[in-house]
Design an enzyme around this catalytic site. Structure first.
Site, PDB file in Angstrom:
ATOM      1  N   ARG A   1      -1.092   8.756   9.249  1.00 26.21           N
ATOM      2  CA  ARG A   1      -0.910   7.312   9.493  1.00 26.21           C
ATOM      3  C   ARG A   1      -0.487   6.580   8.224  1.00 26.21           C
ATOM      4  O   ARG A   1      -1.066   6.778   7.151  1.00 26.21           O
ATOM      5  CB  ARG A   1      -2.222   6.708   9.994  1.00 26.21           C
ATOM      6  CG  ARG A   1      -2.179   5.205  10.155  1.00 26.21           C
ATOM      7  CD  ARG A   1      -3.481   4.682  10.673  1.00 26.21           C
ATOM      8  NE  ARG A   1      -4.549   4.863   9.719  1.00 26.21           N
ATOM      9  CZ  ARG A   1      -5.036   3.910   8.922  1.00 26.21           C
ATOM     10  NH1 ARG A   1      -4.527   2.694   8.971  1.00 26.21           N
ATOM     11  NH2 ARG A   1      -6.025   4.161   8.101  1.00 26.21           N
TER      12      ARG A   1
ATOM     13  N   HIS B   1      -9.221   9.271   2.998  1.00 25.85           N
ATOM     14  CA  HIS B   1      -8.788   8.193   2.103  1.00 25.85           C
ATOM     15  C   HIS B   1      -8.980   8.677   0.677  1.00 25.85           C
ATOM     16  O   HIS B   1     -10.032   9.203   0.330  1.00 25.85           O
ATOM     17  CB  HIS B   1      -9.587   6.916   2.348  1.00 25.85           C
ATOM     18  CG  HIS B   1      -8.926   5.706   1.779  1.00 25.85           C
ATOM     19  ND1 HIS B   1      -8.793   5.505   0.420  1.00 25.85           N
ATOM     20  CD2 HIS B   1      -8.320   4.644   2.368  1.00 25.85           C
ATOM     21  CE1 HIS B   1      -8.148   4.370   0.211  1.00 25.85           C
ATOM     22  NE2 HIS B   1      -7.842   3.826   1.377  1.00 25.85           N
TER      23      HIS B   1
ATOM     24  N   HIS C   1     -11.587   9.358   6.769  1.00 25.64           N
ATOM     25  CA  HIS C   1     -11.329   7.926   6.956  1.00 25.64           C
ATOM     26  C   HIS C   1     -10.818   7.569   8.345  1.00 25.64           C
ATOM     27  O   HIS C   1     -11.255   6.585   8.937  1.00 25.64           O
ATOM     28  CB  HIS C   1     -10.307   7.514   5.901  1.00 25.64           C
ATOM     29  CG  HIS C   1      -9.941   6.069   5.905  1.00 25.64           C
ATOM     30  ND1 HIS C   1     -10.855   5.073   5.649  1.00 25.64           N
ATOM     31  CD2 HIS C   1      -8.747   5.428   6.115  1.00 25.64           C
ATOM     32  CE1 HIS C   1     -10.255   3.889   5.698  1.00 25.64           C
ATOM     33  NE2 HIS C   1      -8.980   4.088   5.997  1.00 25.64           N
TER      34      HIS C   1
ATOM     35  N   GLU D   1       0.861  -1.186   0.000  1.00 24.28           N
ATOM     36  CA  GLU D   1       0.000   0.000   0.000  1.00 24.28           C
ATOM     37  C   GLU D   1       0.898   1.237   0.000  1.00 24.28           C
ATOM     38  O   GLU D   1       2.123   1.116   0.142  1.00 24.28           O
ATOM     39  CB  GLU D   1      -0.936  -0.016   1.207  1.00 24.28           C
ATOM     40  CG  GLU D   1      -2.031  -1.058   1.087  1.00 24.28           C
ATOM     41  CD  GLU D   1      -2.996  -1.048   2.261  1.00 24.28           C
ATOM     42  OE1 GLU D   1      -4.148  -0.669   2.061  1.00 24.28           O
ATOM     43  OE2 GLU D   1      -2.606  -1.409   3.372  1.00 24.28           O
TER      44      GLU D   1
ATOM     45  N   ARG E   1      -0.737   8.571   1.848  1.00 25.73           N
ATOM     46  CA  ARG E   1      -2.143   8.883   1.605  1.00 25.73           C
ATOM     47  C   ARG E   1      -2.477  10.368   1.593  1.00 25.73           C
ATOM     48  O   ARG E   1      -3.330  10.815   0.831  1.00 25.73           O
ATOM     49  CB  ARG E   1      -2.926   8.222   2.738  1.00 25.73           C
ATOM     50  CG  ARG E   1      -4.222   7.686   2.313  1.00 25.73           C
ATOM     51  CD  ARG E   1      -4.782   6.849   3.422  1.00 25.73           C
ATOM     52  NE  ARG E   1      -4.558   5.444   3.155  1.00 25.73           N
ATOM     53  CZ  ARG E   1      -4.976   4.491   3.968  1.00 25.73           C
ATOM     54  NH1 ARG E   1      -5.598   4.801   5.087  1.00 25.73           N
ATOM     55  NH2 ARG E   1      -4.776   3.240   3.660  1.00 25.73           N
TER      56      ARG E   1
HETATM   57  P1  FAD Z   1     -13.527   0.137  15.961  1.00 22.49           P
HETATM   58  O1  FAD Z   1     -13.226  -1.070  15.191  1.00 22.49           O
HETATM   59  O2  FAD Z   1     -14.110   1.278  15.242  1.00 22.49           O
HETATM   60  O3  FAD Z   1     -14.508  -0.279  17.133  1.00 22.49           O
HETATM   61  C1  FAD Z   1     -15.102   0.706  17.962  1.00 22.49           C
HETATM   62  C2  FAD Z   1     -16.185   0.052  18.770  1.00 22.49           C
HETATM   63  O4  FAD Z   1     -16.637   0.942  19.772  1.00 22.49           O
HETATM   64  C3  FAD Z   1     -17.421  -0.322  17.964  1.00 22.49           C
HETATM   65  O5  FAD Z   1     -17.836  -1.580  18.393  1.00 22.49           O
HETATM   66  C4  FAD Z   1     -18.438   0.747  18.361  1.00 22.49           C
HETATM   67  O6  FAD Z   1     -19.761   0.329  18.241  1.00 22.49           O
HETATM   68  C5  FAD Z   1     -18.051   0.944  19.806  1.00 22.49           C
HETATM   69  N1  FAD Z   1     -18.463   2.227  20.400  1.00 22.49           N
HETATM   70  C6  FAD Z   1     -18.204   3.472  19.964  1.00 22.49           C
HETATM   71  N2  FAD Z   1     -18.730   4.372  20.814  1.00 22.49           N
HETATM   72  C7  FAD Z   1     -19.316   3.683  21.814  1.00 22.49           C
HETATM   73  C8  FAD Z   1     -20.032   4.040  22.981  1.00 22.49           C
HETATM   74  N3  FAD Z   1     -20.274   5.311  23.311  1.00 22.49           N
HETATM   75  N4  FAD Z   1     -20.503   3.065  23.781  1.00 22.49           N
HETATM   76  C9  FAD Z   1     -20.312   1.752  23.457  1.00 22.49           C
HETATM   77  N5  FAD Z   1     -19.653   1.360  22.364  1.00 22.49           N
HETATM   78  C10 FAD Z   1     -19.148   2.308  21.556  1.00 22.49           C
HETATM   79  N6  FAD Z   1      -6.839  -0.026   9.097  1.00 22.49           N
HETATM   80  C11 FAD Z   1      -5.835  -0.882   8.796  1.00 22.49           C
HETATM   81  O7  FAD Z   1      -4.857  -0.986   9.542  1.00 22.49           O
HETATM   82  N7  FAD Z   1      -5.928  -1.663   7.675  1.00 22.49           N
HETATM   83  C12 FAD Z   1      -6.983  -1.605   6.820  1.00 22.49           C
HETATM   84  O8  FAD Z   1      -7.029  -2.321   5.845  1.00 22.49           O
HETATM   85  C13 FAD Z   1      -8.023  -0.679   7.106  1.00 22.49           C
HETATM   86  N8  FAD Z   1      -9.086  -0.541   6.283  1.00 22.49           N
HETATM   87  C14 FAD Z   1     -10.123   0.262   6.635  1.00 22.49           C
HETATM   88  C15 FAD Z   1     -11.254   0.325   5.836  1.00 22.49           C
HETATM   89  C16 FAD Z   1     -12.352   1.086   6.234  1.00 22.49           C
HETATM   90  C17 FAD Z   1     -13.566   1.165   5.351  1.00 22.49           C
HETATM   91  C18 FAD Z   1     -12.312   1.792   7.458  1.00 22.49           C
HETATM   92  C19 FAD Z   1     -13.487   2.598   7.906  1.00 22.49           C
HETATM   93  C20 FAD Z   1     -11.178   1.757   8.237  1.00 22.49           C
HETATM   94  C21 FAD Z   1     -10.074   0.995   7.842  1.00 22.49           C
HETATM   95  N9  FAD Z   1      -8.927   0.936   8.636  1.00 22.49           N
HETATM   96  C22 FAD Z   1      -7.913   0.070   8.296  1.00 22.49           C
HETATM   97  C23 FAD Z   1      -8.879   1.579   9.935  1.00 22.49           C
HETATM   98  C24 FAD Z   1      -9.179   0.517  10.994  1.00 22.49           C
HETATM   99  O9  FAD Z   1     -10.175  -0.350  10.522  1.00 22.49           O
HETATM  100  C25 FAD Z   1      -9.628   1.117  12.289  1.00 22.49           C
HETATM  101  O10 FAD Z   1      -8.787   2.164  12.666  1.00 22.49           O
HETATM  102  C26 FAD Z   1      -9.597   0.063  13.393  1.00 22.49           C
HETATM  103  O11 FAD Z   1     -10.354  -1.041  12.992  1.00 22.49           O
HETATM  104  C27 FAD Z   1     -10.121   0.654  14.668  1.00 22.49           C
HETATM  105  O12 FAD Z   1     -10.294  -0.375  15.580  1.00 22.49           O
HETATM  106  P2  FAD Z   1     -10.839  -0.024  17.034  1.00 22.49           P
HETATM  107  O13 FAD Z   1     -10.993  -1.321  17.733  1.00 22.49           O
HETATM  108  O14 FAD Z   1     -10.003   1.016  17.635  1.00 22.49           O
HETATM  109  O15 FAD Z   1     -12.257   0.667  16.755  1.00 22.49           O
HETATM  110  C1  SIN Z   2      -7.366   0.411   2.565  1.00 21.19           C
HETATM  111  O1  SIN Z   2      -7.593  -0.775   2.381  1.00 21.19           O
HETATM  112  O2  SIN Z   2      -7.096   1.206   1.653  1.00 21.19           O
HETATM  113  C2  SIN Z   2      -7.432   0.958   3.941  1.00 21.19           C
HETATM  114  C3  SIN Z   2      -6.166   0.705   4.621  1.00 21.19           C
HETATM  115  C4  SIN Z   2      -6.017   1.556   5.854  1.00 21.19           C
HETATM  116  O3  SIN Z   2      -6.842   2.411   6.136  1.00 21.19           O
HETATM  117  O4  SIN Z   2      -5.020   1.347   6.549  1.00 21.19           O
END
Ligand code: FAD
Ligand code: SIN
Length: 539
Positions: free
Chosen positions: A386, A244, A351, A121, A290
């Site tokens: 990032r 993104h 994003h 990437e 990015r």
């Molecule tokens: P999240 O996975 O967002 O989980 C947050 C949780 O908190 C959820 O369950 C939500 O419901 C809960 N929550 C929020 N507020 C409250 C509240 N007040 N009370 C109770 N629950 C609450 N990153 C990479 O490294 N590689 C990738 O390929 C990549 N692709 C991506 C593609 C997309 C479309 C997106 C949107 C993001 C991508 N990212 C990627 C970024 C990455 O997915 C996220 O940064 C990461 O998954 C965040 O994980 P997390 O556990 O911190 O939060």
């Molecule tokens: C992507 O698949 O382009 C998202 C990857 C990322 O947010 O790290």
């Protein structure tokens, strides 16, 4: 009031990974505001960055991260997190996560010796991203949920939204502050209950919904960040919102992401006449970091008046494209685009939140008893931008480190007995049922549009000041709703969105330079004397 050893808020990769580890030592409440699988994690496509190949090294991954971070990464933290990678990935595999293996090895009899398929990437000097086709997040979430569901010490509270942290200072104790628990809104009953714990872990993800166009799902409203802010924790680097570069441009597609891995596998960015343009912006072309690619697309759209640019992977064999990106191919086909023969119309969208609740290398925040891991946190890894696929890596690494640090420091935190008294129950006072939901929705729309128009990829001081003024007024209005009406999810999210929007704008106004994801026409160059994080603290 129910007491737990740990309250974990959020069921994405960070919260689930932490809960599994912590449950080996105590009772865990896992609070999550929608279905347990709804999270940013579940939508992750590209994969997880980790050094696993003999041609790669920690040093190269560290350098790539530091370069993408535009001089603002914490190098010590970067070294720790990058080198945690292989051990944490091994744990994910042991939990049952199926990462893709190399084509010619897929049929090998001894699957343990098969090599992982690595993709590339933007900003990565090597192929180092482990993935599960183009639905890596869904696969990780599946395995983690299956492990947590069957754990006897993990109590999952779905459709429960954390509202606010309960702290000593909120209860009127002026001495050293600490977290005592959290108020939680039960969406099914409409009641707010009290969860007591000396260890509250924010794993609430990011705040993409603060922008009109975002790749993030509805749950990403910055709740954890806003709660931490109200409780007095330090917040860092909120001006660095990552856009993104490539989301599907289609009225019904809701900013569906077209993974950067598509460019990693050779897709080109072109204008409507099929002409490439990235080389004019950066020698790394389509695989520049990015922030650079998103700004280039934005600039080309503004320069030519076009509504979108295009991603072209039609020169690759159709079978390869369909097998490698089945979800993207199927989704685009649903909207009438066959990506094996047609260019994909793309635009940037909000994003990722590169800043967050400031933590140390073990997830501790500035408020005792409060921890933050995953996207909600700012560890220093991402700096001003990032590096792709470093987020899933950071989340698993920090979940592990945070749990280990809590165990190491396990001591009677509350030895003086101050934290044993019963916590006050939530009271709604004279609050009425909210009868005019339309006002809430109107404010939601206004915040998201104003952030998109005034606080986007290219900023100016004047636009930021306008946004700040409007947000102050909205804050007062929303605060009034909050005190006068009974809470519901929409109102609580609106209050948080407004707080987070104001934190982004205030941080952006403080950074009088352009660096990484923060680009302002008034200060178009980086300034060495400003190479430091932006820290905000209430009051
Ligand atoms: P999240 O996975 O967002 O989980 C947050 C949780 O908190 C959820 O369950 C939500 O419901 C809960 N929550 C929020 N507020 C409250 C509240 N007040 N009370 C109770 N629950 C609450 N990153 C990479 O490294 N590689 C990738 O390929 C990549 N692709 C991506 C593609 C997309 C479309 C997106 C949107 C993001 C991508 N990212 C990627 C970024 C990455 O997915 C996220 O940064 C990461 O998954 C965040 O994980 P997390 O556990 O911190 O939060
Ligand atoms: C992507 O698949 O382009 C998202 C990857 C990322 O947010 O790290």
């Amino acid at each position: 009031m129910t007491r737990y050893d740990y309250v974990v808020i959020g069921s994405g990769i960070a919260g689930l990974s932490f809960a599994l580890k912590a449950a080996e030592h105590g009772e865990v409440a896992l609070v999550t505001k929608a279905n347990k699988s709804e999270s940013n994690t579940a939508y992750a496509q590209g994969g997880i960055a980790c050094v696993t190949s003999a041609e790669d090294s920690f040093e190269l991954h560290i350098q790539d991260t530091l370069i993408a971070g535009a001089g603002l990464c914490d190098e010590a933290v970067t070294r720790l997190i990058v080198s945690e990678g292989p051990a944490r990935v091994r744990e994910l595999i042991e939990l049952g996560v199926q990462f893709d293996i190399r084509e010619n090895e897929a049929s090998a009899e001894d699957s343990a010796s098969a090599e992982l398929d690595l993709t590339k990437e933007g900003g990565h000097s090597k192929r180092r991203i482990l993935h599960s086709r183009d639905i890596t997040g869904r696969e990780i979430e599946r395995a983690l949920i299956s492990a947590t569901e069957s754990h006897p010490r993990i109590h999952i509270l779905e459709h429960h939204m954390a509202v606010d942290l309960i702290t000593l200072s909120k209860l009127g104790f002026a001495s050293e502050d600490r977290v005592l628990g959290v108020y939680v809104f039960n969406e099914s009953t409409g009641e707010v209950t009290t969860l007591r714990s000396d260890r509250v872990v924010l794993a609430t993800g990011g705040c993409g919904k603060v922008y009109l166009y975002t790749t993030n799902p509805a749950v990403a409203t910055g709740d954890g960040l806003a709660m931490a802010w109200r409780a007095g924790a330090r917040i860092a680097n909120m001006e660095f919102i990552q856009f993104h570069p490539t989301c599907l441009y289609h009225p019904e597609a809701g900013s569906f992401l077209i993974s950067e891995a598509v460019r990693g596998e050779g897709a080109l960015l072109v204008d409507k006449k099929g002409r490439r343009f990235m080389d004019r912006y950066d020698p790394r072309g389509e695989l520049a970091p990015r922030d650079i690619v998103a700004r280039a697309i934005d600039a080309e759209m503004k320069r030519t008046g076009a509504r979108c640019m295009y991603l072209d992977i039609t020169h690759k064999p159709a079978e390869f494209v369909r097998e490698r990106f089945p979800n993207i191919a199927a989704t685009c086909l649903k909207y009438g685009i066959d990506i094996t023969t047609q260019r994909i119309p793309v635009v940037p969208a909000a994003h990722y939140q590169s800043g967050g609740v400031q933590t140390d290398v073990d997830g501790s925040t500035s408020l005792r008893g409060l921890y933050a891991i995953g996207e909600v946190a700012c560890t220093g890894l991402h700096g001003a931008n990032r590096l792709a696929s470093n987020s899933l890596l950071e989340a698993v690494a920090m979940a592990h480190r945070c749990n280990a640090a809590i165990l190491r420091s396990r001591c009677p935190d509350d030895a003086n007995g101050r934290t044993h008294f019963p916590l006050p129950e939530w009271t709604s006072g004279e609050a009425q049922d909210l009868d005019e939901l339309v006002v809430v929705y109107h404010n939601w729309d206004e915040i998201r549009r104003l952030m998109w128009d005034y606080v986007g990829i290219v900023r100016t001081t004047k636009r930021l000041q306008r946004a700040a003024t409007r947000l102050r007024n909205l804050e007062r209005e929303i605060q009034e709703f909050y005190w006068n009406f009974k809470v519901n999810t929409d109102l609580l999210e609106l209050r948080n969105l407004c707080t987070v929007a104001a934190l982004i704008v205030d941080s952006a106004l403080l950074r009088q330079e352009s660096r990484g994801l923060h680009y302002t026409l008034d200060f178009p160059e980086p300034r060495e004397e400003l190479r430091r994080p932006t820290i905000l603290r209430r009051g």
